[in-house]
Scaffold this active site. Structure first.
Site, PDB file in Angstrom:
ATOM      1  N   ASP A 107       0.785  -1.232   0.000  1.00  0.00           N
ATOM      2  CA  ASP A 107       0.000   0.000   0.000  1.00  0.00           C
ATOM      3  C   ASP A 107       0.817   1.282   0.000  1.00  0.00           C
ATOM      4  OD1 ASP A 107       0.957  -0.418   2.561  1.00  0.00           O
ATOM      5  OD2 ASP A 107      -0.825   0.335   3.560  1.00  0.00           O
ATOM      6  N   GLU A 108       2.115   1.196  -0.228  1.00  0.00           N
ATOM      7  CA  GLU A 108       2.899   2.432  -0.302  1.00  0.00           C
ATOM      8  C   GLU A 108       4.106   2.258  -1.211  1.00  0.00           C
ATOM      9  OE1 GLU A 108       5.097   3.777   3.169  1.00  0.00           O
ATOM     10  OE2 GLU A 108       4.848   1.824   4.113  1.00  0.00           O
TER      11      GLU A 108
END
Length: 360
Positions: A107-108
């Site tokens: 997610d990053e």
């Protein structure tokens, strides 16, 4: 250092990613406190929605503690294949804007958009366009930090969460860092933050006031990093081919185990999970490590290195069993086991982040 101000780095961080996917897919969960994980006595929170975070519920928190803090908390079992699929969508969007993408997790990621494919004039507009595309494509929100280096971009992405963005320009970088608590700095963990506070270092300004010699005396090889970030400096490039040094998986049992058959079943499950990653990444290491956490939370590891790569699943399984058997009989009940492979002979790229398994 002369090239640093010319770089345009974006750190994109999805907002409460796992929990947001669950709320997206189940409208009845929207606006309610949600934890991804299992509510069993030995369960652990994998992720929490913003509604749950207001009560102090956060990832890695024991489920029983989370429920005490938020009695209305709704637990949903993790669906890692779904999260991986959405992550692939998001990374495909990143690739519309730049080739220089360094994933940190599902997610990053860091993006170097100094020369962006969309020919947008500023990194600010590029970040806005990326976030809009993510929302359009996935129905999820992302936050972004924009700056001239990775350290500041990561700090900045947390500054307007959720669903916001913040820029740290070259003329404000050092002064902005001085206002922040050192506990927020990447590379300063809880124990290091406590040590810094004992030394009178609470903010970036306090850290900047310390000489390099002082930092070397107290923090050894990390001194150069702390000295640089206190001045808003970070020369690390966005590296799309960052080499992975290890791959591992671990699980917390729903009760403390003492029987060898039960313990070994858990170890074999983790070995199989790691082997699946090794095959998928075509990366094979020489060293296997078994991690054991006892009921009193004391943690030990046992490792074995082979002369060549662990090139088949049976060898990894047998090595893992030999390592766990070396601590028999266990001095206390065992609450967690993990298996890790390292010392890769084939380079392993950071393309497939491993995920912990959570107790059912």
């Amino acid at each position: 250092m002369s090239q640093q101000p010319t770089r345009k780095i974006i750190h994109v961080d999805m907002d409460a990613f796992f929990a947001s996917v669950e709320q997206r897919d189940d409208p009845s969960l929207r606006g309610r406190p949600v934890a991804v994980g299992h509510g069993a006595a030995r369960g652990v929170v994998a992720a929490a929605s913003y509604e749950a975070r207001k009560f102090g519920v956060k990832s890695a928190l024991p489920s029983v503690t989370a429920l005490r803090r938020c009695p209305d908390l709704i637990f949903v079992p993790p669906r890692f294949e779904v999260y991986k699929s959405v992550s692939r969508q998001i990374h495909a969007i990143f690739a519309e804007f730049t080739d220089l993408i360094q994933p940190l997790s599902l997610d990053e990621a860091y993006l170097d958009v100094t020369n962006n494919r969309a020919s947008l004039p500023t990194a600010w507009l590029t970040a806005k366009a990326i976030r809009a595309r993510i929302l359009e494509e996935t129905g999820l929100t992302a936050s972004a930090g924009i700056s001239y280096n990775k350290f500041l971009a990561k700090l900045a992405s947390d500054h307007r969460k959720p669903n916001g963005q913040f820029a740290v320009t070259p003329d404000m970088g050092q002064a902005w860092v001085e206002t922040l608590p050192v506990s927020r700095f990447h590379g300063v963990g809880p124990k290091t933050a406590e040590k810094m506070q004992r030394l009178g270092i609470e903010t970036g300004a306090d850290l900047r006031a310390k000489s390099l010699a002082f930092l070397e005396q107290h923090f050894g090889s990390s001194a150069d990093w702390y000295y640089a970030i206190a001045r808003g400096q970070d020369d690390r490039p966005v590296n799309p081919n960052r080499v992975r040094k290890s791959s591992g998986s671990e699980t917390t049992f729903d009760r403390d185990l003492t029987e060898p058959a039960d313990i070994e079943a858990g170890v074999l499950q983790m070995a199989d999970d790691v082997w699946e990653w090794c095959e998928r990444a075509s990366a094979f290491g020489r060293t296997a490590t078994v991690k054991i956490k006892f009921k009193d939370f004391r943690t030990i590891t046992r490792s074995r290195s082979h002369t060549g790569a662990i090139a088949n699943k049976d060898l990894l399984r047998q090595t893992s069993l030999d390592l766990i058997r070396s601590i028999y009989p266990p001095e206390k009940g065992i609450r967690l086991v993990g298996v890790t492979v390292s010392n890769f002979e084939t380079p392993a790229l950071e393309e497939a982040p491993t995920l912990p398994l959570f107790a059912a």
